[in-house]
Design an enzyme around this catalytic site. Sequence first.
Site, PDB file in Angstrom:
ATOM      1  NE  ARG A  13      48.190  43.022 103.564  1.00  0.00           N
ATOM      2  CZ  ARG A  13      49.138  42.062 103.239  1.00  0.00           C
ATOM      3  NH1 ARG A  13      49.849  41.678 103.830  1.00  0.00           N
ATOM      4  NH2 ARG A  13      48.957  41.483 102.092  1.00  0.00           N
ATOM      5  CG  ASP A  14      51.912  43.451 100.236  1.00  0.00           C
ATOM      6  OD1 ASP A  14      53.335  43.713 100.576  1.00  0.00           O
ATOM      7  OD2 ASP A  14      51.766  42.620  99.220  1.00  0.00           O
ATOM      8  CG  HIS A 205      49.763  41.185  95.100  1.00  0.00           C
ATOM      9  ND1 HIS A 205      49.076  42.049  96.070  1.00  0.00           N
ATOM     10  CD2 HIS A 205      50.924  40.975  95.580  1.00  0.00           C
ATOM     11  CE1 HIS A 205      50.188  42.429  96.742  1.00  0.00           C
ATOM     12  NE2 HIS A 205      51.169  41.865  96.388  1.00  0.00           N
ATOM     13  CG  HIS A 207      56.074  41.140  95.357  1.00  0.00           C
ATOM     14  ND1 HIS A 207      56.263  41.172  96.803  1.00  0.00           N
ATOM     15  CD2 HIS A 207      54.567  41.284  95.602  1.00  0.00           C
ATOM     16  CE1 HIS A 207      55.456  41.324  97.681  1.00  0.00           C
ATOM     17  NE2 HIS A 207      54.284  41.295  96.957  1.00  0.00           N
ATOM     18  CB  CYS A 238      55.865  38.326 101.742  1.00  0.00           C
ATOM     19  SG  CYS A 238      55.104  36.960 102.815  1.00  0.00           S
ATOM     20  CG  ASN A 247      53.728  45.069  96.983  1.00  0.00           C
ATOM     21  OD1 ASN A 247      53.102  44.019  96.800  1.00  0.00           O
ATOM     22  ND2 ASN A 247      54.153  45.326  98.430  1.00  0.00           N
TER      23      ASN A 247
HETATM   24 ZN    ZN Z   1      52.756  42.063  97.711  1.00  0.00          ZN
END
Ligand code: ZN
Length: 305
Positions: A13-14, A205, A207, A238, A247
């Site tokens: 997803r991300d 989460h 980065h 993002c 990430n």
């Molecule tokens: Zn992320």
Amino acid sequence: MTDRISLTEVGPRDGLQSESCELPTAIKVELINRLIDSGLRRLEVASFVNPKKVPQMADAEAVISELPRRKDVRYIGLVLNDRGFERAVATGIDEIGMVVVASETFNQRNQGASIDESILVWRSMAAKAKKKNIRAGIMVSAAFGCPFEGEISEKRVLDIAQRVLQEEPDEIAIADTIGAGVPAQVASLVSKLKQMAGDIPVRCHFHNTRNTGLANAYVAIQSGADVIDASVGGMGGCPFAPHATGNIPTEDLVYMLHRSGFATGIDLEKLVETSTWLESKLGHSLPALIPKAGIFPGPRESALV
Ligand code: ZN
């Protein structure tokens, strides 16, 4: 004694959401299957957002319909509004994740709503999810800095956390969306959030935009975080945050954790193979370093013993 750490794989997803190329549905499904095969058990697989804004996620329903349904594997779908929630529920997804940004400007740009409005959406969504027996998690993002507003105070993040915790989410997460945070900040925020959240698991989460991602993950675990997000290959960023690349790479995180005495249930060799396979599908290299340097000790180093 070995501590076990839960990881959430967010690459499908991300990660894919910020790739400029749109992978075919079949490749996404293969990616998720490969990640499950390497031991990942909780994966963020889709976002139910406007396909005009995020074309990479337009096939969310198709991807989920092709995924294996296993009791030991859970899928998360990102939702930002009621429309997305209904779409997610219709797929039979296990969990929904909603986001509130700790910056008014960023929240407006990301979700077209104020922070207060997004919290109201979260409230109604959390109530509906409970009725439907779907797990619901909430993430406070840009928790360590905003590309539009600059510094985000710890107090502000904790105030928002306090408000969203009233709905008793199945999990609360904080995200360093632009990779600005450093370990001292992480230690302080995570330990306070952990205290505030009580029995509700805390997920983090990070980065790696400024190369602090792995250090932040390690200190988050030491400060009580229950779950850490990572993305295979370090794919992702993002699309709405300028320069928010990377990430933390799942394989680099797993390497660090295993060598530090944590169990993750992940087969690192298989994960590295998947990362290399993914690079071939994307047509470019990914930031993860373990696929480049090799797992240590490898066959060569083992022969030296
Ligand atoms: Zn992320």
